[in-house]
Motif scaffolding. Structure first.
Motif, PDB file in Angstrom:
ATOM      1  N   THR A  76      -1.088  25.175  -2.752  1.00 12.53           N
ATOM      2  CA  THR A  76      -2.396  25.680  -2.323  1.00 12.53           C
ATOM      3  C   THR A  76      -3.243  24.574  -1.720  1.00 12.53           C
ATOM      4  N   ALA A  77      -3.234  23.384  -2.318  1.00 16.62           N
ATOM      5  CA  ALA A  77      -4.049  22.277  -1.809  1.00 16.62           C
ATOM      6  C   ALA A  77      -3.622  21.878  -0.403  1.00 16.62           C
ATOM      7  N   PHE A  78      -2.339  21.982  -0.115  1.00 12.20           N
ATOM      8  CA  PHE A  78      -1.836  21.664   1.222  1.00 12.20           C
ATOM      9  C   PHE A  78      -2.404  22.647   2.239  1.00 12.20           C
ATOM     10  N   ARG A  79      -2.338  23.932   1.938  1.00 13.44           N
ATOM     11  CA  ARG A  79      -2.852  24.936   2.861  1.00 13.44           C
ATOM     12  C   ARG A  79      -4.364  24.795   3.043  1.00 13.44           C
TER      13      ARG A  79
ATOM     14  N   SER B  93      -6.736  23.974   6.519  1.00 10.49           N
ATOM     15  CA  SER B  93      -7.897  24.757   6.960  1.00 10.49           C
ATOM     16  C   SER B  93      -9.133  23.874   7.076  1.00 10.49           C
ATOM     17  N   GLU B  94      -9.319  22.946   6.149  1.00 10.72           N
ATOM     18  CA  GLU B  94     -10.453  22.024   6.234  1.00 10.72           C
ATOM     19  C   GLU B  94     -10.405  21.185   7.505  1.00 10.72           C
ATOM     20  N   LEU B  95      -9.186  20.870   7.952  1.00  9.60           N
ATOM     21  CA  LEU B  95      -9.008  20.082   9.181  1.00  9.60           C
ATOM     22  C   LEU B  95      -9.141  20.947  10.439  1.00  9.60           C
TER      23      LEU B  95
ATOM     24  N   TYR C 234       9.139  34.888   3.337  1.00  8.35           N
ATOM     25  CA  TYR C 234       7.712  35.195   3.267  1.00  8.35           C
ATOM     26  C   TYR C 234       6.936  34.045   3.898  1.00  8.35           C
ATOM     27  N   TRP C 235       5.826  34.380   4.560  1.00  7.60           N
ATOM     28  CA  TRP C 235       4.928  33.370   5.134  1.00  7.60           C
ATOM     29  C   TRP C 235       3.482  33.755   4.840  1.00  7.60           C
ATOM     30  N   LEU C 236       2.618  32.752   4.738  1.00  6.00           N
ATOM     31  CA  LEU C 236       1.172  32.934   4.770  1.00  6.00           C
ATOM     32  C   LEU C 236       0.657  32.327   6.064  1.00  6.00           C
ATOM     33  N   SER C 237      -0.324  32.993   6.691  1.00  3.02           N
ATOM     34  CA  SER C 237      -0.802  32.522   7.993  1.00  3.02           C
ATOM     35  C   SER C 237      -2.291  32.773   8.158  1.00  3.02           C
ATOM     36  N   THR C 238      -2.967  31.782   8.750  1.00  7.21           N
ATOM     37  CA  THR C 238      -4.387  31.917   9.079  1.00  7.21           C
ATOM     38  C   THR C 238      -4.590  32.183  10.565  1.00  7.21           C
ATOM     39  N   LEU C 239      -3.542  32.588  11.269  1.00  6.79           N
ATOM     40  CA  LEU C 239      -3.711  32.967  12.665  1.00  6.79           C
ATOM     41  C   LEU C 239      -4.608  34.211  12.753  1.00  6.79           C
ATOM     42  N   PRO C 240      -5.235  34.466  13.908  1.00  9.35           N
ATOM     43  CA  PRO C 240      -6.262  35.515  13.999  1.00  9.35           C
ATOM     44  C   PRO C 240      -5.784  36.895  13.569  1.00  9.35           C
ATOM     45  N   GLU C 241      -6.717  37.679  13.051  1.00 12.86           N
ATOM     46  CA  GLU C 241      -6.404  39.023  12.573  1.00 12.86           C
ATOM     47  C   GLU C 241      -5.902  39.925  13.691  1.00 12.86           C
TER      48      GLU C 241
ATOM     49  N   ASP D  54       0.809  -1.218   0.000  1.00 14.41           N
ATOM     50  CA  ASP D  54       0.000   0.000   0.000  1.00 14.41           C
ATOM     51  C   ASP D  54       0.847   1.275   0.000  1.00 14.41           C
ATOM     52  N   ALA D  55       2.162   1.141  -0.071  1.00 16.36           N
ATOM     53  CA  ALA D  55       3.037   2.319  -0.080  1.00 16.36           C
ATOM     54  C   ALA D  55       3.331   2.702  -1.519  1.00 16.36           C
ATOM     55  N   GLY D  56       2.471   3.525  -2.111  1.00 14.01           N
ATOM     56  CA  GLY D  56       2.676   3.999  -3.473  1.00 14.01           C
ATOM     57  C   GLY D  56       3.326   5.370  -3.478  1.00 14.01           C
ATOM     58  N   PHE D  57       3.377   5.960  -4.652  1.00 13.87           N
ATOM     59  CA  PHE D  57       3.967   7.293  -4.742  1.00 13.87           C
ATOM     60  C   PHE D  57       3.043   8.318  -4.122  1.00 13.87           C
ATOM     61  N   ALA D  58       3.594   9.196  -3.344  1.00  8.58           N
ATOM     62  CA  ALA D  58       2.861  10.338  -2.776  1.00  8.58           C
ATOM     63  C   ALA D  58       3.837  11.489  -2.638  1.00  8.58           C
ATOM     64  N   THR D  59       3.383  12.695  -2.906  1.00  6.60           N
ATOM     65  CA  THR D  59       4.243  13.855  -2.729  1.00  6.60           C
ATOM     66  C   THR D  59       4.520  14.057  -1.240  1.00  6.60           C
ATOM     67  N   LYS D  60       5.534  14.837  -0.937  1.00  6.63           N
ATOM     68  CA  LYS D  60       5.848  15.102   0.465  1.00  6.63           C
ATOM     69  C   LYS D  60       4.715  15.815   1.190  1.00  6.63           C
ATOM     70  N   PRO D  61       4.085  16.847   0.591  1.00  7.80           N
ATOM     71  CA  PRO D  61       2.928  17.442   1.265  1.00  7.80           C
ATOM     72  C   PRO D  61       1.801  16.443   1.505  1.00  7.80           C
ATOM     73  N   ALA D  62       1.577  15.516   0.557  1.00  5.04           N
ATOM     74  CA  ALA D  62       0.525  14.515   0.742  1.00  5.04           C
ATOM     75  C   ALA D  62       0.867  13.575   1.891  1.00  5.04           C
ATOM     76  N   ILE D  63       2.134  13.183   2.009  1.00  2.18           N
ATOM     77  CA  ILE D  63       2.565  12.337   3.123  1.00  2.18           C
ATOM     78  C   ILE D  63       2.346  13.068   4.441  1.00  2.18           C
TER      79      ILE D  63
END
Length: 470
Positions: free
Chosen positions: A206-209, A213-215, A331-338, A169-178
């Motif tokens: 983008t999908a990683f970020r 957020s979905e989690l 540079y960073w992107l962050s969803t911490l409170p405004e 069951d260990a197939g190819f996965a990108t590092k963000p997916a892992i």
């Protein structure tokens, strides 16, 4: 010796996850070898150190334990976390730190080895790479998930997979997916939703970020200067007005004017005025206070906006531009409170130093990169045992911050910044104190010499197999 008694209790706790009692001696011997003052901590030198008069038999038993024995490395890491996490103080925040690390390796038969970027060398070379998730508080940190990255050339090569024992069951996965899969398993085990930190290798996706957020996980992740955003007052155009015929338009649009298109964060940084930059201190280093110049702006991430029907939520872009530099450095992107103060946002972003210290200690002191086998099982077993040895030392350091690992240091106090930390850029003479306590390893080796029978395992209370958190 109090340390030995505590180590025995720790080994008894870890042994509960091994499945068979005859594996306890292998666990104790391997961890003791990793704690010993050896230049190389592969099986052969550890066996010679532990049993000078019976090196061959000890070599065989240790090799079988790490390379062939069918115990779970994931269960090992879980039990290490159950021991260490209760000693961690999350009163001022906790973090999940995602990262990967490389191990230079020759040949092509060691599992996962390929020509790829190796952070240890700072360039493309033949190496193995593993992805990890670390749980951190201000005073300490511990890797709690670990998985080899399997390049596509390996994932598609069945003969090599079979020879190295790669699971079906260990197939190819990108590092963000892992990393996301690791985070999801931790949450299933009851882990809290701390802030996630990661470098630009993960943050640019983008999908990683969006999945974080979905989690329900806030994040501060590095990005490159080429990542595009919508600055304040700018956003995609709404869908076209319905003409009354055909499908009702629902997707956002980009305009022709400059202010109707997204902007790179690097260009955004150059557009900021002098009043938007502030000098911020975020931590006391070994010889000086760490400080730099920062600015932050509320933005919306820009990525395939014409395929979306709704605006993305606002988040912070944080920019570091030290005085005297020709252009921004990070540079960073962050969803911490405004409402979060700038100084705290910088502090959170800079907490990634903990994973760098973990890797340095694990590689330099605990033999993380010294495994010489080629198989999947051995690679993961060796890493989990290195982390187990590190976990014992980290727990002792957290519980006895004034004198970790020393006899009669039973007084418990609030965890402090580890004295072995040395920030990058410090003078060479400001050497960190090693986390490994070699006096402890020597005392344990003497105890083995005095008693040729296996040391008794102290009974440990059964614990539910969940991640212990505060």
């Amino acid at each position: 010796m109090d340390d030995l008694q505590e180590f025995d209790r720790y080994m008894a706790h870890l042994s509960e996850g091994l499945g068979h009692a005859d594996r306890q001696a292998g666990l104790r011997g391997y961890c003791t070898g990793l704690l010993a003052p050896l230049k190389r901590k592969s099986v052969e030198p550890m066996a010679a150190h532990l049993a000078p008069s019976a090196t061959r038999s000890r070599h065989q038993s240790l090799h079988h334990f790490v390379a062939d024995s069918a115990w779970s490395d994931e269960q090992m890491l879980l039990r290490v976390a159950q021991w260490v996490v209760p000693a961690m103080d999350f009163s001022d925040g906790g973090w999940w730190i995602i990262d990967d690390t490389g191990f230079p390796k020759q040949g092509r038969h060691s599992v996962g080895v390929a020509r790829q970027y190796c952070g240890m060398l700072g360039k493309q070379d033949n190496c193995q790479v593993a992805v990890s998730v670390t749980l951190a508080c201000q005073a300490g940190s511990l890797p709690v998930a670990w998985q080899l990255y399997l390049p596509k050339e390996w994932a598609d090569d069945k003969p090599r997979r079979d020879k190295a024992g790669v699971p079906q069951d260990a197939g190819f996965a990108t590092k963000p997916a892992i990393a996301l899969a690791q985070i999801e398993r931790l949450l299933e085990q009851g882990a809290p939703k701390h802030c996630v930190l990661a470098d630009a290798g993960y943050g640019v996706e983008t999908a990683f970020r969006e999945r974080l957020s979905e989690l329900g996980l806030p994040y501060v992740v590095g990005v490159t200067g080429q990542v595009t955003v919508w600055p304040p007052g700018h956003a995609p155009l709404p869908p076209e007005a319905y003409s009354g015929r055909g499908v009702v338009p629902t997707r956002q649009r980009l305009g022709d004017a400059k202010n109707q298109r997204p902007q790179s964060v690097k260009d955004l940084a150059f557009d900021l005025g002098p009043s938007q930059w502030q000098s911020v201190e975020w931590r006391e280093g070994t010889n000086f206070t760490l400080r730099s110049r920062f600015a932050r702006v509320r933005v919306r991430a820009a990525h395939r906006d014409t395929e979306r029907t709704q605006l993305r939520p606002e988040q912070w872009v944080l920019i570091e531009w030290p005085e005297g530099h020709r252009e921004p450095m990070k540079y960073w992107l962050s969803t911490l409170p405004e409402e979060l103060p700038l100084q705290r946002l910088v502090f959170e972003a800079k907490m990634r130093w903990r994973i760098e210290r973990d890797y340095q200690d694990l590689k330099q002191e605990l033999g993380l990169g010294h495994y010489e086998g080629r198989g999947w099982r051995g690679f993961h077993h060796h890493a989990s045992l290195s982390i187990a040895a590190y976990g014992f030392l980290m727990a002792e350091q957290l519980r006895h911050p004034a004198g970790a690992g020393k006899k009669n240091s039973a007084q418990r106090s609030k965890p402090a910044l580890p004295t072995h930390y040395k920030p990058r850029g410090s003078p060479a003479h400001a050497a960190p104190r090693p986390i490994v306590h070699h006096d402890f390893a020597a005392a344990y080796r003497r105890s083995l010499a005095q008693d040729t029978t296996p040391m008794p395992v102290l009974p440990a209370r059964k614990r539910k197999a969940t991640l212990v958190t505060q």
